[in-house]
Design an enzyme around this catalytic site. Structure first.
Site, mmCIF file in Angstrom:
data_model
loop_
_atom_site.group_PDB
_atom_site.id
_atom_site.type_symbol
_atom_site.label_atom_id
_atom_site.label_comp_id
_atom_site.label_asym_id
_atom_site.label_seq_id
_atom_site.Cartn_x
_atom_site.Cartn_y
_atom_site.Cartn_z
ATOM 1 C CD GLU A 24 31.123 -60.494 -7.211
ATOM 2 O OE1 GLU A 24 30.468 -59.595 -7.319
ATOM 3 O OE2 GLU A 24 30.893 -60.073 -5.420
HETATM 4 C C1 FAD Z 1 30.659 -57.856 -18.875
HETATM 5 C C2 FAD Z 1 30.921 -56.801 -17.129
HETATM 6 C C3 FAD Z 1 29.842 -56.579 -16.253
HETATM 7 C C4 FAD Z 1 30.219 -55.728 -15.272
HETATM 8 N N1 FAD Z 1 29.859 -55.663 -14.478
HETATM 9 C C5 FAD Z 1 30.234 -54.227 -13.383
HETATM 10 C C6 FAD Z 1 29.557 -54.139 -12.317
HETATM 11 O O1 FAD Z 1 27.735 -54.377 -13.051
HETATM 12 N N2 FAD Z 1 29.693 -53.355 -11.738
HETATM 13 C C7 FAD Z 1 31.004 -53.219 -11.129
HETATM 14 O O2 FAD Z 1 31.075 -52.322 -10.291
HETATM 15 N N3 FAD Z 1 31.934 -54.083 -12.555
HETATM 16 C C8 FAD Z 1 31.354 -54.580 -13.396
HETATM 17 N N4 FAD Z 1 32.587 -55.456 -13.980
HETATM 18 C C9 FAD Z 1 33.257 -54.707 -13.878
HETATM 19 C C10 FAD Z 1 34.600 -55.708 -13.184
HETATM 20 O O3 FAD Z 1 34.912 -56.152 -11.474
HETATM 21 C C11 FAD Z 1 36.275 -55.390 -13.351
HETATM 22 O O4 FAD Z 1 36.230 -55.820 -14.698
HETATM 23 C C12 FAD Z 1 36.889 -56.129 -12.592
HETATM 24 O O5 FAD Z 1 37.114 -56.268 -11.292
HETATM 25 C C13 FAD Z 1 38.283 -56.805 -13.220
HETATM 26 O O6 FAD Z 1 38.762 -54.836 -13.086
HETATM 27 P P1 FAD Z 1 39.653 -54.522 -14.072
HETATM 28 O O7 FAD Z 1 38.614 -54.654 -15.744
HETATM 29 O O8 FAD Z 1 39.813 -53.199 -14.725
HETATM 30 O O9 FAD Z 1 40.789 -55.030 -15.001
HETATM 31 P P2 FAD Z 1 42.433 -55.328 -14.576
HETATM 32 O O10 FAD Z 1 42.228 -54.865 -12.910
HETATM 33 O O11 FAD Z 1 43.281 -54.280 -15.010
HETATM 34 O O12 FAD Z 1 43.362 -56.328 -14.166
HETATM 35 C C14 FAD Z 1 43.538 -57.256 -15.384
HETATM 36 C C15 FAD Z 1 44.467 -58.903 -15.426
HETATM 37 O O13 FAD Z 1 45.497 -58.455 -14.061
HETATM 38 C C16 FAD Z 1 44.854 -59.707 -13.368
HETATM 39 N N5 FAD Z 1 45.322 -58.555 -11.741
HETATM 40 C C17 FAD Z 1 44.889 -57.508 -11.396
HETATM 41 N N6 FAD Z 1 45.561 -57.062 -9.905
HETATM 42 C C18 FAD Z 1 46.324 -57.718 -9.731
HETATM 43 C C19 FAD Z 1 47.286 -58.386 -9.000
HETATM 44 N N7 FAD Z 1 47.756 -57.385 -7.574
HETATM 45 N N8 FAD Z 1 47.826 -59.463 -9.309
HETATM 46 C C20 FAD Z 1 47.292 -60.414 -9.518
HETATM 47 N N9 FAD Z 1 47.134 -59.793 -11.229
HETATM 48 C C21 FAD Z 1 46.062 -58.789 -10.959
HETATM 49 C C22 FAD Z 1 43.565 -59.167 -13.445
HETATM 50 O O14 FAD Z 1 43.272 -60.521 -12.740
HETATM 51 C C23 FAD Z 1 43.106 -59.402 -14.857
HETATM 52 O O15 FAD Z 1 43.715 -60.683 -14.994
HETATM 53 C C24 FAD Z 1 32.213 -55.724 -14.906
HETATM 54 C C25 FAD Z 1 32.891 -56.377 -15.977
HETATM 55 C C26 FAD Z 1 32.038 -56.629 -17.000
HETATM 56 C C27 FAD Z 1 33.626 -57.147 -18.398
#
Ligand code: FAD
Length: 598
Positions: free
Chosen positions: A452
């Site tokens: 979220e």
């Molecule tokens: C258990 C679980 C349930 C989930 N449920 C859902 C769901 O029901 N539906 C859904 O759509 N998604 C869901 N998600 C996905 C979740 O919303 C994403 O994991 C989250 O948005 C982060 O994306 P990512 O994992 O690709 O990490 P990334 O976006 O790759 O981020 C990795 C790190 O880099 C940092 N970062 C990334 N971009 C930037 C930036 N521009 N500036 C500074 N820092 C940055 C982030 O803060 C983080 O610390 C779920 C995730 C989990 C783990």
């Protein structure tokens, strides 16, 4: 917890006054309490006893079907039968027309009892509410109503393996097939969605996926950025206009389950759309019905953002609460060590319960200040959502919510995680084992800083947008509201804390200006997370002060609230100086350090 919840709702936030509004006129303080009683009972009987089971018997995919413990089926069924899926909806769609603040308070019991088992229902309610706001009358009738009734559950499919924080980079493609389908313009979707909570299960006969995808431009290429993103209803099993299953499976398949640190009771899925495993209408491609207008998918998806983020924050608070209560209970019973006085030197004297040690009390008081303060924060924000919908000063509510929502989501995610860590510490070695529940609370909690909108993304939203938008109007609205509390408190024994809060507020304002003084986002935002932490702690100090002004009497309850407030001002608020120092100096270390040095 119930006593605190009732106090915050009815004494502090005056939730009972909402019944004077037309929308809630058929309710009374008694009906609100009855809803809370029902939720508390179902959570105690159907969720809490199975929280560990849902963790140890994690979802299992046999290649065809996903298996969940029977307890998860029973608990979610009981939740659906309580009517809570449609708690805030109109009476004519089967809802209870409850205020947001009461709906949230009711759901808090489920998050505390088993946050993972409760996940399916929370997603479904959010999904269906979104369709009520943006769907066509038939989409509401066919999909939303059946979700509210608990016949089908729903999901939110935003993330992709390569696109999490940066949703503008999603690559799921949607191609128009039939503009005139009664269920909405019909498209064929192809792509992969990652991390989808509740994406596969057999709790309900069907699953309604809400999917973000891009419609290609005239040249067949996907439009870069968020503008090209549209929203689609993609049912797992196809249905007709009368909401009957047609018997045909849509082209959505489970590629696999993710095996998580915590939150194991909610399935988490990699879903393939349009890979050709199923061929509805004789060809591959997942059938999806457009919701709203093309290109407005992200806006629609974030329509429910306030509620979704308050929901995540409240879930974090309740996990913190569960840990606090478990460790408090343990600390009263665990004998270990003797007093530091002369009497304690006698090794033959009985040991004292660990709650007698100042350091253990520190850990308990810290937890109390985090979880009760967090609860105040979430209920305050939920009450603002009601102001936005039915109040007189909607613009004022909007301004406050704008700056408070990143805090509502992120503050409990960080500090109630710390709270869960302290709960483990209170139990010592036992806390580190699976014989006690506190390690699971910590694991379940760890998700909240990630989903979220990650912590970092919330911080960018706060410092990069919310506090500077409209010339800083939202920040000014918050400052004015904090000032009101300060003015009341200055007349009381809480004057020292009121002065401390005034200084903190000035520090936050000053650091905001200095962060942006060069107008360079890279400079201002390099320390956005320390800013978020300082902002959050200032908000919590304000809420604690406001809460204690509503406390009266000499009961243990009243003394406890005052002690937690004093703790927050003495031990927590001073931390903001260090956080704001790097913000105000635009400390370049993290921005400038070469990747090779890390
Ligand atoms: C258990 C679980 C349930 C989930 N449920 C859902 C769901 O029901 N539906 C859904 O759509 N998604 C869901 N998600 C996905 C979740 O919303 C994403 O994991 C989250 O948005 C982060 O994306 P990512 O994992 O690709 O990490 P990334 O976006 O790759 O981020 C990795 C790190 O880099 C940092 N970062 C990334 N971009 C930037 C930036 N521009 N500036 C500074 N820092 C940055 C982030 O803060 C983080 O610390 C779920 C995730 C989990 C783990």
């Amino acid at each position: 917890m119930r006593e605190t919840l009732d106090f915050l709702l009815f004494d502090w936030l005056k939730a009972g006054d909402l019944t004077a509004r037309e929308r809630f006129a058929e309710h009374s303080a008694e009906t609100f309490s009855a809803v809370l009683d029902t939720c508390e009972k179902i959570a105690r009987e159907k969720f809490a006893p199975f929280n560990r089971l849902a963790d140890t018997q994690e979802p299992h995919f046999d290649g065809e079907r996903v298996h969940l413990p029977q307890a998860t089926h029973d608990a979610t069924r009981a939740y659906a039968e309580s009517g809570m899926l449609a708690a805030a909806q109109d009476y004519d769609v089967g809802g209870m027309q409850l205020p947001c603040v009461i709906e949230m308070a009711g759901n808090a019991f489920f998050s505390k009892a088993s946050v993972a088992m409760g996940g399916y229902a929370m997603l479904t309610s959010g999904n269906a509410s979104l369709l009520m706001a943006h769907g066509t009358p038939l989409q509401r009738e066919v999909f939303a109503k059946n979700e509210f009734a608990g016949r089908w559950f729903g999901t939110m499919c935003l993330s992709e393996p390569q696109a999490g924080s940066s949703l503008s980079d999603i690559a799921t493609r949607a191609e128009l097939e039939d503009e005139a389908d009664a269920l909405g313009p019909r498209y064929r979707l192809t792509g992969n969605k990652m991390w989808i909570s509740g994406g596969e299960h057999e709790i309900t006969e069907n699953i309604v996926h809400l999917v973000l995808a891009k419609v290609p431009g005239p040249d067949g290429r996907l439009i870069p950025g968020t503008k090209g993103i549209s929203l689609f209803i993609v049912p797992k099993k196809l249905v007709n206009e009368r909401a009957e299953l047609t018997g045909e499976r849509n082209d959505v398949s489970l590629a696999g389950l993710n095996h998580k640190l915590g939150y194991r009771g909610t399935t988490n899925c990699l879903l393939n759309f349009g890979e050709g495993r199923f061929t509805p209408g004789g060809r591959k491609g997942a059938i999806g019905y457009l919701v709203g207008k093309p290109g407005e998918g992200l806006r629609a998806m974030f329509h429910m953002m306030n509620e979704a983020r308050i929901g995540v924050g409240l879930g974090a608070v309740m996990l913190g609460y569960a840990g606090y209560e478990a460790s408090l209970d343990y600390a009263k019973q665990r004998p270990q060590g003797r007093p530091m006085t002369a009497a304690g030197k006698d090794a033959a004297s009985p040991q004292r319960p660990i709650i007698e040690h100042a350091d253990v009390r520190r850990m308990l008081l810290a937890q109390k200040s985090y979880v009760e303060g967090g609860l105040a924060l979430e209920l305050f924000c939920a009450r603002l959502v009601d102001e936005l919908a039915t109040g007189e000063d909607r613009a004022g509510a909007q301004a406050l919510l704008d700056v408070l929502i990143p805090i509502a989501k992120s503050w409990p995610s960080e500090w109630c995680l710390e709270s869960n860590s302290l709960a483990i510490q209170v139990l010592g070695g036992y806390g580190y084992t699976r014989d006690f529940p506190v390690e699971q609370y910590w694991r379940d909690q760890r998700l909240n800083m990630i989903h979220e909108g990650t912590h970092g993304i919330q911080a960018l939203d706060l410092l990069g947008r919310k506090v500077v938008q409209q010339g800083g109007a939202s920040l000014a609205a918050l400052a004015a509201r904090v000032q009101q509390t300060i003015e009341r408190a200055i007349q009381t024994d809480w004057a020292p804390q009121a002065n401390q809060l005034a200084a903190a507020l000035a520090q936050v304002g000053g650091a905001t200006k200095k962060a942006w003084s060069t107008g360079e986002p890279e400079e201002a935002l390099a320390n956005a997370v320390p800013y978020l932490q300082a902002f959050g702690h200032t908000v919590l100090a304000w809420l604690w002060l406001d809460v204690v002004l509503a406390v009266s009497g000499d009961s243990h309850f009243a003394h406890g609230k005052r002690a937690a407030a004093r703790y927050f001002f003495a031990y927590e608020l001073p931390k903001i100086a260090a956080w704001l120092d790097v913000v105000a100096r635009r400390e370049p270390l993290c921005r400038d350090i070469k990747a090779e040095y890390l």
